[in-house]
Motif scaffolding. Structure first.
Motif, PDB file in Angstrom:
ATOM      1  N   ILE A  74     107.274  13.880 147.696  1.00 34.37           N
ATOM      2  CA  ILE A  74     107.016  12.777 148.629  1.00 34.37           C
ATOM      3  C   ILE A  74     107.257  13.185 150.087  1.00 34.37           C
ATOM      4  O   ILE A  74     106.676  12.633 151.011  1.00 34.37           O
ATOM      5  N   ASP A  75     108.113  14.192 150.307  1.00 31.50           N
ATOM      6  CA  ASP A  75     108.404  14.680 151.654  1.00 31.50           C
ATOM      7  C   ASP A  75     107.485  15.817 152.077  1.00 31.50           C
ATOM      8  O   ASP A  75     107.675  16.412 153.132  1.00 31.50           O
ATOM      9  N   GLY A  76     106.526  16.158 151.253  1.00 32.03           N
ATOM     10  CA  GLY A  76     105.595  17.229 151.589  1.00 32.03           C
ATOM     11  C   GLY A  76     105.648  18.393 150.628  1.00 32.03           C
ATOM     12  O   GLY A  76     104.752  19.205 150.576  1.00 32.03           O
ATOM     13  N   GLY A  77     106.714  18.500 149.855  1.00 38.13           N
ATOM     14  CA  GLY A  77     106.815  19.507 148.808  1.00 38.13           C
ATOM     15  C   GLY A  77     106.946  20.939 149.275  1.00 38.13           C
ATOM     16  O   GLY A  77     106.683  21.864 148.526  1.00 38.13           O
ATOM     17  N   ALA A  78     107.353  21.157 150.513  1.00 39.64           N
ATOM     18  CA  ALA A  78     107.490  22.527 151.019  1.00 39.64           C
ATOM     19  C   ALA A  78     108.624  23.247 150.292  1.00 39.64           C
ATOM     20  O   ALA A  78     109.673  22.674 150.044  1.00 39.64           O
ATOM     21  N   SER A  79     108.400  24.477 149.935  1.00 41.41           N
ATOM     22  CA  SER A  79     109.416  25.305 149.293  1.00 41.41           C
ATOM     23  C   SER A  79     109.351  26.696 149.910  1.00 41.41           C
ATOM     24  O   SER A  79     108.352  27.389 149.766  1.00 41.41           O
ATOM     25  N   TYR A  80     110.407  27.071 150.595  1.00 42.95           N
ATOM     26  CA  TYR A  80     110.419  28.374 151.239  1.00 42.95           C
ATOM     27  C   TYR A  80     111.856  28.867 151.399  1.00 42.95           C
ATOM     28  O   TYR A  80     112.810  28.132 151.183  1.00 42.95           O
ATOM     29  N   ILE A  81     111.979  30.125 151.774  1.00 39.67           N
ATOM     30  CA  ILE A  81     113.271  30.762 151.994  1.00 39.67           C
ATOM     31  C   ILE A  81     113.307  31.229 153.440  1.00 39.67           C
ATOM     32  O   ILE A  81     112.428  31.978 153.869  1.00 39.67           O
ATOM     33  N   ASP A  82     114.295  30.767 154.186  1.00 38.14           N
ATOM     34  CA  ASP A  82     114.491  31.214 155.563  1.00 38.14           C
ATOM     35  C   ASP A  82     115.597  32.252 155.597  1.00 38.14           C
ATOM     36  O   ASP A  82     116.632  32.080 154.954  1.00 38.14           O
ATOM     37  N   VAL A  83     115.374  33.322 156.354  1.00 37.63           N
ATOM     38  CA  VAL A  83     116.382  34.368 156.525  1.00 37.63           C
ATOM     39  C   VAL A  83     116.775  34.413 157.996  1.00 37.63           C
ATOM     40  O   VAL A  83     115.919  34.476 158.876  1.00 37.63           O
ATOM     41  N   PHE A  84     118.076  34.347 158.233  1.00 38.31           N
ATOM     42  CA  PHE A  84     118.633  34.437 159.577  1.00 38.31           C
ATOM     43  C   PHE A  84     119.493  35.692 159.657  1.00 38.31           C
ATOM     44  O   PHE A  84     120.227  36.010 158.718  1.00 38.31           O
ATOM     45  N   VAL A  85     119.405  36.410 160.772  1.00 36.96           N
ATOM     46  CA  VAL A  85     120.234  37.591 161.003  1.00 36.96           C
ATOM     47  C   VAL A  85     121.018  37.356 162.286  1.00 36.96           C
ATOM     48  O   VAL A  85     120.430  37.077 163.336  1.00 36.96           O
ATOM     49  N   ASP A  86     122.324  37.439 162.184  1.00 34.32           N
ATOM     50  CA  ASP A  86     123.224  37.201 163.317  1.00 34.32           C
ATOM     51  C   ASP A  86     122.948  35.851 163.984  1.00 34.32           C
ATOM     52  O   ASP A  86     122.970  35.718 165.203  1.00 34.32           O
ATOM     53  N   GLY A  87     122.661  34.829 163.164  1.00 29.17           N
ATOM     54  CA  GLY A  87     122.457  33.480 163.665  1.00 29.17           C
ATOM     55  C   GLY A  87     121.071  33.185 164.194  1.00 29.17           C
ATOM     56  O   GLY A  87     120.789  32.065 164.587  1.00 29.17           O
ATOM     57  N   ARG A  88     120.199  34.171 164.202  1.00 24.68           N
ATOM     58  CA  ARG A  88     118.835  33.966 164.709  1.00 24.68           C
ATOM     59  C   ARG A  88     117.825  34.028 163.569  1.00 24.68           C
ATOM     60  O   ARG A  88     117.942  34.861 162.671  1.00 24.68           O
ATOM     61  N   PHE A  89     116.831  33.162 163.659  1.00 24.49           N
ATOM     62  CA  PHE A  89     115.781  33.147 162.646  1.00 24.49           C
ATOM     63  C   PHE A  89     115.075  34.500 162.603  1.00 24.49           C
ATOM     64  O   PHE A  89     114.629  34.999 163.632  1.00 24.49           O
ATOM     65  N   ALA A  90     114.974  35.093 161.412  1.00 20.93           N
ATOM     66  CA  ALA A  90     114.317  36.394 161.262  1.00 20.93           C
ATOM     67  C   ALA A  90     112.914  36.240 160.671  1.00 20.93           C
ATOM     68  O   ALA A  90     111.942  36.743 161.223  1.00 20.93           O
TER      69      ALA A  90
END
Length: 96
Positions: A74-90
Motif C-alpha cells: 500500500i506504501d508503494g512496495g519498494a524493497s531495497y538495501i541502502d549502504v552508507f560508508v562513514d555516515g554518507r550514502f554510498a
C-alpha cells in the motif's frame, strides 16, 4: 532464493564486504574478506534487525551501515538495501 552482492572498501587498506540474504527466513550474513562478521539467524516473514553496522579496517577504519528497507504494498512496495560508508550514502541495491 539467495540474494547477494559485494563491494570494495578502503583506499590504501583494501577489503571486500559481501552481503547475502538467504531462505524464507531472510537470514542475513555479512562477510569481510571471506570472514563471517554478521549472521542474523533469520526470522520468518520479516527481517529483524534491519540495520547492521560494522567497522572495517585496522589502519584505515570505515564504518559501514547496511540498511534493509521494505515497504508495504500500500506504501508503494519498494524493497531495497541502502549502504552508507562513514555516515554518507554510498549506493542502493535492489532487494527483491
Amino acid at each position: 532464493m539467495a540474494r547477494s552482492f559485494a563491494f570494495p572498501m578502503g583506499i590504501t587498506e583494501r577489503h571486500e564486504v559481501a552481503v547475502a540474504i538467504t531462505g524464507m527466513r531472510n537470514r542475513v550474513t555479512i562477510h569481510v574478506d571471506g570472514v563471517l562478521i554478521v549472521d542474523s539467524g533469520g526470522n520468518l516473514g520479516i527481517l529483524m534487525p534491519n540495520v547492521f553496522d560494522i567497522e572495517v579496517g585496522v589502519q584505515e577504519r570505515h564504518m559501514v551501515s547496511v540498511r534493509f528497507i521494505a515497504q508495504q504494498i500500500i506504501d508503494g512496495g519498494a524493497s531495497y538495501i541502502d549502504v552508507f560508508v562513514d555516515g554518507r550514502f554510498a549506493f542502493r541495491h535492489e532487494w527483491l
